[in-house]
Design a protein around this motif. Structure first.
Motif, PDB file in Angstrom:
ATOM      1  N   LEU A 119      53.249  92.313-101.664  1.00 23.54           N
ATOM      2  CA  LEU A 119      52.128  92.673-100.795  1.00 23.54           C
ATOM      3  C   LEU A 119      52.587  92.732 -99.344  1.00 23.54           C
ATOM      4  CD1 LEU A 119      49.196  90.561-102.324  1.00 23.54           C
ATOM      5  CD2 LEU A 119      49.834  92.937-102.791  1.00 23.54           C
ATOM      6  N   LEU A 120      53.410  91.755 -98.944  1.00 26.10           N
ATOM      7  CA  LEU A 120      53.930  91.763 -97.587  1.00 26.10           C
ATOM      8  C   LEU A 120      54.850  92.967 -97.372  1.00 26.10           C
ATOM      9  CD1 LEU A 120      53.566  89.974 -95.118  1.00 26.10           C
ATOM     10  CD2 LEU A 120      55.664  88.765 -95.756  1.00 26.10           C
ATOM     11  N   GLN A 121      55.587  93.301 -98.417  1.00 21.03           N
ATOM     12  CA  GLN A 121      56.457  94.469 -98.338  1.00 21.03           C
ATOM     13  C   GLN A 121      55.640  95.740 -98.108  1.00 21.03           C
ATOM     14  OE1 GLN A 121      59.752  94.714 -98.376  1.00 21.03           O
ATOM     15  NE2 GLN A 121      59.776  96.965 -98.343  1.00 21.03           N
ATOM     16  N   ASP A 122      54.525  95.858 -98.834  1.00 17.88           N
ATOM     17  CA  ASP A 122      53.660  97.033 -98.655  1.00 17.88           C
ATOM     18  C   ASP A 122      53.098  97.089 -97.238  1.00 17.88           C
ATOM     19  OD1 ASP A 122      51.925  99.304 -99.816  1.00 17.88           O
ATOM     20  OD2 ASP A 122      50.442  97.943 -98.935  1.00 17.88           O
ATOM     21  N   LEU A 123      52.702  95.931 -96.704  1.00 19.24           N
ATOM     22  CA  LEU A 123      52.155  95.908 -95.350  1.00 19.24           C
ATOM     23  C   LEU A 123      53.216  96.289 -94.324  1.00 19.24           C
ATOM     24  CD1 LEU A 123      49.924  92.693 -95.486  1.00 19.24           C
ATOM     25  CD2 LEU A 123      49.163  95.059 -95.402  1.00 19.24           C
ATOM     26  N   ASN A 144      56.303  82.293 -89.802  1.00 19.67           N
ATOM     27  CA  ASN A 144      56.974  82.871 -90.963  1.00 19.67           C
ATOM     28  C   ASN A 144      57.082  84.384 -90.822  1.00 19.67           C
ATOM     29  OD1 ASN A 144      55.131  80.595 -93.053  1.00 19.67           O
ATOM     30  ND2 ASN A 144      57.185  80.336 -92.190  1.00 19.67           N
ATOM     31  N   LEU A 145      56.030  84.973 -90.324  1.00 21.74           N
ATOM     32  CA  LEU A 145      56.007  86.433 -90.211  1.00 21.74           C
ATOM     33  C   LEU A 145      57.023  86.921 -89.193  1.00 21.74           C
ATOM     34  CD1 LEU A 145      52.158  87.007 -90.314  1.00 21.74           C
ATOM     35  CD2 LEU A 145      53.802  87.721 -92.046  1.00 21.74           C
ATOM     36  N   ALA A 169      51.811  90.259 -85.680  1.00 22.15           N
ATOM     37  CA  ALA A 169      50.639  89.691 -84.996  1.00 22.15           C
ATOM     38  C   ALA A 169      49.348  90.130 -85.671  1.00 22.15           C
ATOM     39  CB  ALA A 169      50.643  90.120 -83.533  1.00 22.15           C
ATOM     40  N   TYR A 170      49.297  91.388 -86.093  1.00 20.98           N
ATOM     41  CA  TYR A 170      48.118  91.863 -86.825  1.00 20.98           C
ATOM     42  C   TYR A 170      47.896  91.045 -88.099  1.00 20.98           C
ATOM     43  CZ  TYR A 170      47.999  96.205 -84.033  1.00 20.98           C
ATOM     44  OH  TYR A 170      47.894  97.122 -83.019  1.00 20.98           O
ATOM     45  N   ILE A 191      59.336  93.063 -90.464  1.00 18.73           N
ATOM     46  CA  ILE A 191      58.000  93.349 -89.936  1.00 18.73           C
ATOM     47  C   ILE A 191      58.056  93.419 -88.418  1.00 18.73           C
ATOM     48  CG2 ILE A 191      55.607  92.589 -89.862  1.00 18.73           C
ATOM     49  CD1 ILE A 191      56.110  91.039 -92.420  1.00 18.73           C
ATOM     50  N   PRO A 192      57.693  94.543 -87.817  1.00 17.15           N
ATOM     51  CA  PRO A 192      57.648  94.633 -86.354  1.00 17.15           C
ATOM     52  C   PRO A 192      56.731  93.555 -85.780  1.00 17.15           C
ATOM     53  CG  PRO A 192      57.372  96.785 -87.356  1.00 17.15           C
ATOM     54  CD  PRO A 192      57.299  95.782 -88.461  1.00 17.15           C
TER      55      PRO A 192
END
Length: 906
Positions: free
Chosen positions: A41-45, A6-7, A19-20, A13-14
């Motif tokens: 939250l994913l947006q912030d990361l 999904n990521l 992977a992190y 997301i690079p």
């Protein structure tokens, strides 16, 4: 369910960052659920993964939220917590953040949440009830004290926060229907707890624990400062001192910390802390055992709590005296203890590494389900997850490293707290003698076999002590410590050649300190310190008496590296200056600090002297340099408080005469000094006279820490009838035109020791001018001999003994010889004006052919031996400096020979 795939499908997301995040998700189901439920939250990361979450970011986030009521406040705080936690977890598990960042970010989150909640809640509450005021109309605010890891900036990621609430003064709110400050702040505190602790659909921010407040769960939720002071003064317990080491106001000022500092940090060394903290650890261990918590990495053996206890016991013990130890973070304390020589480099390194490892492991256990757990996992799946999170190939590899660290921590803990106790491994024989369990005859026989020459008298001494009112009236804890120490005192004294005398001296010392439980605790806790104490008492009654007068010096016995180290006077100056600065504004405390510093260093020199590590000249240099250092810093500290001072730096100097001037100080020497100034200000004389008087008072006053130095000002111009201070010009005029020959004799040994170096140079010039004056040799001889005769006639020497100082061929004769020869020959040999001491001057005059070189060497040897014997007699407690004539006959004969050669020839 959010997965690695999904990521990668999310192009925002690079791949590296994906992977992190994927790695973090595999270690934290809690994180996976948060990210799956909240896209922001994913947006912030995706935008901020490589930035730490700072308190400014938290404040900015909350400022952007719509907060109009308590539900809105709770939601904003909880959403912030999720964002902060998500970033911490991913950064930490991928080594983008270190332990310091994790602890600081979590602590700042708590601070931000508390302060934000108070900001809104207080505003809403005061709209209804008015602002709380003191009886004097001063605005009041809620003080929130963070205890434990919050106070130390060490908060873990799923921790309770231990809080205590306070406010300054009683009063009431300013409204038509006033409410007492107590009621107002209690309402505010309850709302604050709910805003942070309550579980809503958005979760919680921190669990709040209020059990550390006065009287625990039964006590008032909020206390005013007076109530706090009364509680800790009358009811405060040892474990509360431990807890308050990390106490820190997160809002509301520093009034509480200042108020309770004397409760936490005792004024003097407090070795009773070892007992108290050992007892607390035993209670914790019993709880661990009863609940089967051996795999608890916080409370179990070798866990986080033991590292904290090691650091904090030294803070409790020494923090009142060494203010630098009144810091919060455990790692900072460990580093400081190493720098102070209290912890070895190995101990500091191993404890620090273990702390990093255990705290990182603690966080990874909590990341799994956001649970406050310290228990190692039981299932294979959970163990594999934790091993991966810690960077190990498997659980067994992690366990090997964990067990190594826990073993090292346990060893250092046991070494620090000496759990066996100083008295618990004492010989049963000595125990039975002290406790009266052995029959009298058996006790006498045992003492004889141990090496006591007068066993019957020794036993009587012990029995008298055991039944004395002083012993029986001791508090129970002190008597227990006394009983723990005495068997070892008997055993160690028996090993000395003078066993009977040694035991008597040690008993006298312990009797003199027995009402100070902390000193008994030191000896009970540290067997090696007790062994050294017995050895020193055996070697020197003076040293035993010195320790009895200044028992704080017992602390010096704990670190033999410092005790036997050569002094670094530059570092010593920095240390004393720092300690004095910590007590700015408290003159009495500064005077005591200076006295403790002096006593500690004299004690160190004496111990090295007894061990034969110091030659006479080195010892005298040490004692003289110590006095100069203290004089120098005393001037700096006293001058700012002198009434009428007109300069930031005084144009003032101290000149040392006699033994201080000649760098020949002994253990109990007075300081012969005079004061000079060079200042044209109209009232300079009055100002500097006040300054001189204050210096004199600082040195001669007897405080609780004893005496600093006795000063003798009789060598100033016109003696006791003269002015306390002299201008440089007046001093020169007096020396060149009014001074007696004996005053010129005295100036041969004088030197600048403290203050304005320019005045020191001016003094040196006057001294040189005086010493190089051409004199009538016959008149000079007559006056010197006349003065020596007056001194002899004033003495009442005991027949049959040789007085080292006043006897014919003794110390004074050597000094008169040197002074006479210097004044006679300095006009032609300017090198004789150098202040190199009597031994150096004798050799120089021998080299110049002024006196016979061989005889000069013999007299120098006599002078050194006399002064060495003086020191040794002092250490042996002698009241006079006399010896058998046979012991010094050859030395006296050499001095007499030179005397006759100088004063009867020509």
């Amino acid at each position: 369910m959010l997965t690695h795939d999904n990521l990668f499908s999310d192009t925002r997301i690079p791949s590296n960052d994906a992977a992190y995040i994927a790695h973090a998700i595999s270690c934290s189901p809690f994180l996976a659920r948060m990210l799956g439920a909240n896209a922001s939250l994913l947006q912030d990361l995706s935008e901020n993964l490589h930035k730490s979450y700072k308190i400014e970011d938290m404040q900015k986030y909350l400022a952007a939220q719509d907060i109009f009521d308590e539900p809105g406040l709770k939601r904003a705080l909880r959403l912030l917590r999720k964002q902060v936690m998500a970033r911490i977890i991913v950064r930490d598990l991928n080594k983008l953040a270190d332990l310091h960042e994790v602890m600081q970010t979590t602590s700042q989150l708590a601070e931000c949440a508390i302060n934000t909640a108070i900001h809104y809640l207080n505003a809403w509450l005061s709209e209804t009830y008015g602002q709380p005021l003191s009886a004097d109309g001063e605005p009041q605010q809620l003080i929130v004290i963070g205890m434990g890891k919050l106070g130390g900036y060490e908060l873990n990621v799923s921790s309770d926060i231990d809080l205590i609430f306070a406010y300054e003064s009683e009063g009431e709110t300013q409204s038509e229907k006033p409410m007492s400050n107590q009621d107002y702040f209690t309402r505010l505190a309850k709302k604050l707890i709910a805003a942070i602790d309550e579980v809503t659909e958005d979760g919680f921010v921190f669990r709040v624990d209020m059990r550390l407040r006065p009287f625990g769960s039964e006590g008032a939720l909020v206390s005013n400062l007076y109530a706090l002071e009364c509680y800790y003064q009358n009811n405060g317990r040892e474990w509360e001192r431990y807890a308050w080491i990390k106490g820190r106001e997160v809002t509301g000022g520093e009034a509480v910390s200042k108020l309770l500092k004397p409760f936490v940090f005792r004024k003097y060394l407090d070795f009773g802390a070892f007992d108290s903290m050992r007892d607390l650890k035993v209670q914790i261990q019993r709880d661990v055992n009863s609940k089967g918590m051996h795999d608890n990495i916080k409370l179990g053996r070798g866990g986080i709590r033991e590292i904290e206890f090691i650091a904090q016991v030294f803070q409790l013990t020494r923090g009142g005296r060494d203010v630098c130890l009144q810091i919060k973070p455990t790692l900072s304390v460990l580093a400081l203890l190493h720098n102070m020589g209290i912890l070895s480099e190995q101990a500091c390194s191993e404890l620090t590494e273990a702390y990093y490892f255990l705290r990182n492991l603690e966080h990874r256990l909590m990341y799994v389900e956001d649970a406050q757990t310290h228990e190692l996992p039981k299932s294979d799946e959970a163990r594999e997850r934790i091993a991966r999170a810690m960077g190990f190939s498997d659980w067994q590899a992690l366990l090997v490293q964990l067990n190594l660290y826990r073993s090292q921590v346990q060893q250092h803990f046991d070494a620090t707290f000496n759990e066996a106790g100083a008295g618990k491994d004492a010989f049963e024989l000595e125990k039975s003698i002290w406790n009266g369990a052995a029959s009298q005859q058996a006790a006498i026989s045992a003492l004889e076999n141990m090496g006591f020459g007068d066993a019957e008298e020794t036993l009587r001494h012990l029995e008298v002590l055991h039944h004395s009112a002083r012993y029986l009236q001791l508090p129970e804890l002190s008597r227990q410590r006394f009983d723990a120490v005495m068997p070892h005192v008997i055993a160690q004294s028996a090993r000395m050649k003078n066993a009977d005398v040694t035991l008597t001296r040690v008993i006298d010392l312990i009797e003199s300190i027995c009402r100070r439980a902390s000193y008994l605790a030191l000896l009970a806790e540290h067997t090696q310190a007790l062994q050294l104490l017995v050895k020193l008492c055996s070697s020197s009654p003076w040293l035993a008496d010195y320790l009895a007068q200044h028992p704080i010096l017992l602390d010096e016995l704990l670190d033999t590296r410092t005790l036997y180290a050569a002094p670094d006077f530059n570092e010593m100056r920095k240390e004393l200056k720092y300690r004095l600065a910590q007590a700015d504004g408290d003159v009495e405390r500064q005077m005591d600090i200076m006295r403790h510093f002096k006593h500690a260093n004299v004690f160190r020199f004496a111990v090295q002297d007894i061990n034969g590590e110091l030659v006479l000249e080195t010892l005298s240099d040490y004692l003289s340099d110590l006095a100069c250092l203290i004089l120098s810093l005393a001037l700096e500290k006293i001058w700012p408080n002198v009434r009428g001072r007109h300069l930031d730096v005084p144009k003032f100097a101290v000149i040392g005469y006699g033994k201080l001037g000649g760098k020949e100080l002994g253990y109990a020497s007075d300081l012969d000094i005079i004061f000079l100034y060079d200042d044209e200000a109209p009232d300079a004389g009055e100002v500097y006279a006040r300054f001189a008087q204050r210096i004199n008072n600082w040195f001669n006053s007897l405080t609780s820490a004893g005496l600093l130095y006795e000063t003798d000002l009789q060598l100033r111009p016109d003696g006791n009838s003269g002015l306390l201070v002299s201008s440089v010009a007046a001093f020169r005029e007096y020396q060149l035109h009014k001074a007696w020959v004996w005053e010129h004799q005295a100036i041969t040994r004088a030197r600048f020791v403290a203050g304005d170096s320019g005045i020191g140079e001016a003094f040196d010039a006057i001294r040189f001018e005086v010493m190089t004056q051409r004199r009538d040799s016959a008149q000079l001889k007559t006056e010197v001999l006349s003065m020596r005769e007056k001194m002899r006639n004033a003495q009442h020497l005991q027949a049959g003994v040789f007085d080292l100082k006043q006897g014919v061929g003794g110390i004074i004769d050597v000094e008169f010889l040197v002074q006479y020869l210097v004044m006679l020959h300095a006009p032609n040999h300017a090198e004789l004006t150098a202040n190199i001491g009597n031994i150096g001057l004798l050799r120089r005059m021998g080299a110049l052919g002024i006196i016979d070189a061989d005889l000069a060497e013999h007299v120098a040897a006599a002078y050194r031996e006399y002064r060495h014997t003086q020191h040794m007699l002092k250490l042996q407690g002698a009241t006079s400096i006399s010896t058998e004539p046979s012991a010094t006959m050859h030395h006296a004969q050499n001095v007499i020979a030179l005397w006759e050669q100088v004063f009867t020839s020509g």
